[in-house]
Design a protein around this motif. Structure first.
Motif, short mmCIF file in Angstrom:
data_model
loop_
_atom_site.label_atom_id
_atom_site.label_comp_id
_atom_site.label_asym_id
_atom_site.label_seq_id
_atom_site.Cartn_x
_atom_site.Cartn_y
_atom_site.Cartn_z
N SER A 1 22.57 25.12 62.49
CA SER A 1 23.77 25.12 63.33
C SER A 1 25.00 24.63 62.56
CB SER A 1 23.50 24.22 64.54
OG SER A 1 24.70 23.63 64.99
N ASN A 2 26.05 25.42 62.60
CA ASN A 2 27.29 24.99 61.95
C ASN A 2 27.89 23.80 62.70
OD1 ASN A 2 27.27 27.12 60.03
ND2 ASN A 2 27.94 28.52 61.64
N LEU A 3 27.75 23.82 64.02
CA LEU A 3 28.28 22.70 64.80
C LEU A 3 27.66 21.39 64.35
CD1 LEU A 3 29.69 21.23 67.12
CD2 LEU A 3 27.56 21.55 68.38
N VAL B 1 39.08 37.77 66.73
CA VAL B 1 38.28 36.54 66.80
C VAL B 1 36.86 36.86 67.26
CG1 VAL B 1 40.31 35.13 67.34
CG2 VAL B 1 38.89 36.01 69.22
N PRO B 2 35.87 36.04 66.83
CA PRO B 2 34.52 36.24 67.33
C PRO B 2 34.37 35.68 68.73
CG PRO B 2 34.57 34.36 65.83
CD PRO B 2 35.96 34.93 65.85
N GLY B 3 33.53 36.32 69.53
CA GLY B 3 33.17 35.79 70.84
C GLY B 3 31.71 35.41 70.83
N VAL C 1 26.17 35.69 61.10
CA VAL C 1 26.10 35.56 62.56
C VAL C 1 27.43 35.86 63.25
CG1 VAL C 1 25.42 34.04 64.47
CG2 VAL C 1 24.29 33.83 62.25
N TYR C 2 28.54 35.35 62.69
CA TYR C 2 29.83 35.46 63.38
C TYR C 2 30.85 36.27 62.59
CZ TYR C 2 27.95 31.55 66.07
OH TYR C 2 27.16 30.75 66.85
N THR C 3 31.11 35.79 61.35
CA THR C 3 32.30 36.30 60.68
C THR C 3 32.14 37.73 60.15
OG1 THR C 3 31.56 35.13 58.68
CG2 THR C 3 33.17 34.02 60.06
N SER D 1 36.18 32.04 60.87
CA SER D 1 35.71 30.83 61.57
C SER D 1 34.67 30.05 60.78
CB SER D 1 35.17 31.22 62.94
OG SER D 1 34.19 32.24 62.81
N GLY D 2 34.45 30.40 59.51
CA GLY D 2 33.61 29.55 58.65
C GLY D 2 32.14 29.91 58.65
N GLY D 3 31.30 28.90 58.60
CA GLY D 3 29.85 29.12 58.55
C GLY D 3 29.31 29.17 57.13
N PHE D 4 30.09 28.66 56.18
CA PHE D 4 29.72 28.74 54.77
C PHE D 4 28.36 28.11 54.49
CE2 PHE D 4 30.41 27.39 50.22
CZ PHE D 4 30.44 28.66 49.69
C1 PLP Z 1 30.16 28.60 66.63
C2 PLP Z 1 30.81 29.53 65.70
C3 PLP Z 1 31.62 30.59 66.18
C4 PLP Z 1 31.73 30.98 67.61
O1 PLP Z 1 32.41 30.13 68.38
P1 PLP Z 1 32.21 30.12 69.94
O2 PLP Z 1 33.20 29.11 70.32
O3 PLP Z 1 30.78 29.70 70.18
O4 PLP Z 1 32.48 31.46 70.48
C5 PLP Z 1 32.23 31.39 65.26
N1 PLP Z 1 32.07 31.23 63.94
C6 PLP Z 1 31.29 30.27 63.44
C7 PLP Z 1 31.12 30.19 61.98
C8 PLP Z 1 30.65 29.38 64.30
O5 PLP Z 1 29.88 28.41 63.79
#
Ligand code: PLP
Length: 326
Positions: free
Chosen positions: A82-84, A191-193, A289-291, A315-318
């Motif tokens: 998890s990036n979070l 932007v990603p959703g 996953v996102y970018t 939005s990262g995730g590196f």
């Molecule tokens: C969590 C995350 C998102 C998505 O954000 P949400 O607020 O869950 O829609 C996008 N990009 C990365 C790299 C993330 O970690």
């Protein structure tokens, strides 16, 4: 409009984790490739905390609440990559807060990607085994009870930081962008959703600015009806927290459901290929996953529509990239 937007966003306290505006870069080689003019990326992956990226803006509000509540431990939970979790851990280190990560994976899992960063950050980690999210939440609730009984004050980061308070963090992105030189060329943000916090925030920020941009949301997780409902709930609660009597105008946004493939964390051949394209043409790393889905959605739409003035929100995730190609 800018001053009004800034005043609205200051109605909830935040701490400063991102100490500068994230860079806006032009992508000339991608422009040539797609045949569209003025393509930019807003590098939220370079925001200066840990491996950078999404959720640091949310953490500016969430950790402000934790500190105001005199929390002595912050609990974040998610899958081991998890990036979070990693960003929460890095932000807690920066603030001198104790942090516990709860992962619904087996302890024996191979150490890779974000897990290595978590180890370097030295935060406490609890592995509860392969369990559904509901059981992970149950575990966190019990942990909170135990810490309280022992006299501690825990603060839980809920739902991957996608809460109304956390989403306010992302409302800063367009407000920041209109102060940056490249903004005059930018008309559309992509932007990603995912869980929806990022999209909800960016759209809300665009609203309080008077809609300088059209926001394209590329779904990477849920279907459009599910995501739309999540966003509406977030906006209602954000409006309450910020004392705003307004809901975003749907004509300033478009949802795209065609790039999601089979759902969260399941990449598509096109989104996988996009990782190589952006790395090899611009030296920018996307993840699976996102970018990469968001970039591929933007690229496909620009190829077809030739809209000038597009900007990808990176939005990262590196950190997770190193588990995806391991
Ligand atoms: C969590 C995350 C998102 C998505 O954000 P949400 O607020 O869950 O829609 C996008 N990009 C990365 C790299 C993330 O970690």
């Amino acid at each position: 409009m800018l001053e009004r937007a800034q005043a609205i966003l200051s109605r909830q306290p935040k701490i400063v984790l991102c100490e500068y505006d994230t860079p806006v870069q032009r992508l000339p080689r991608v422009e040539a490739l797609l045949g569209a003019d003025h393509i930019y990326v807003k590098r939220d992956d370079l925001n200066g905390v840990g491996p950078g990226g999404n959720k640091v803006r949310a953490l500016e509000y969430l950790l402000a609440r934790a500190e105001a509540d005199n929390a002595d431990v912050v609990i974040a939970s998610g899958q081991m990559n998890s990036n979070l979790c990693t960003l929460a851990a890095a932000a807690c280190c920066k603030r001198g807060l104790r942090c516990i990560l709860v992962h619904n994976n087996p302890e024996s899992a191979r150490q890779e990607g974000n897990m290595i960063l978590n180890q370097l950050l030295g935060v406490e980690r609890i592995f509860i085994g392969e369990k559904p999210e509901s059981e992970r939440n149950q575990f966190v609730a019990e942990l909170v009870g135990k810490i309280r009984r022992e006299g501690g004050t825990p603060f839980v980061i809920e739902n991957g930081a996608t809460t109304p308070l956390g989403a306010i963090g992302y409302a800063h992105l367009p407000v920041e962008l209109v102060r940056q030189p490249a903004h005059t060329e930018i008309q559309r943000l992509f932007v990603p959703g995912g869980n929806g916090g990022l999209a909800a925030g960016v759209i809300f920020g665009n609203m309080i600015l008077g809609y300088p941009y059209h926001i394209h949301v590329i779904t990477v997780e849920n279907t459009i009806p599910v995501l739309s409902k999540t966003l509406e709930d977030l906006w209602t609660n954000m409006a309450r927290l910020l004392d705003v009597n307004e809901m975003p105008n749907t004509s300033a946004m478009t949802f795209h459901g065609d790039y999601r493939g089979d759902g969260w964390a399941i990449s598509t051949p096109q989104s996988d290929a996009a990782i190589y394209v952006l790395a090899q043409m611009e030296g920018i790393f996307l993840e699976k996953v996102y970018t990469s889905k968001t970039y591929w959605g933007m690229a496909d739409l620009l190829q077809k529509n030739k809209w000038p003035g597009a900007c990808l929100v990176h939005s990262g995730g590196f950190g997770s990239l190193f588990s995806q190609f391991a």
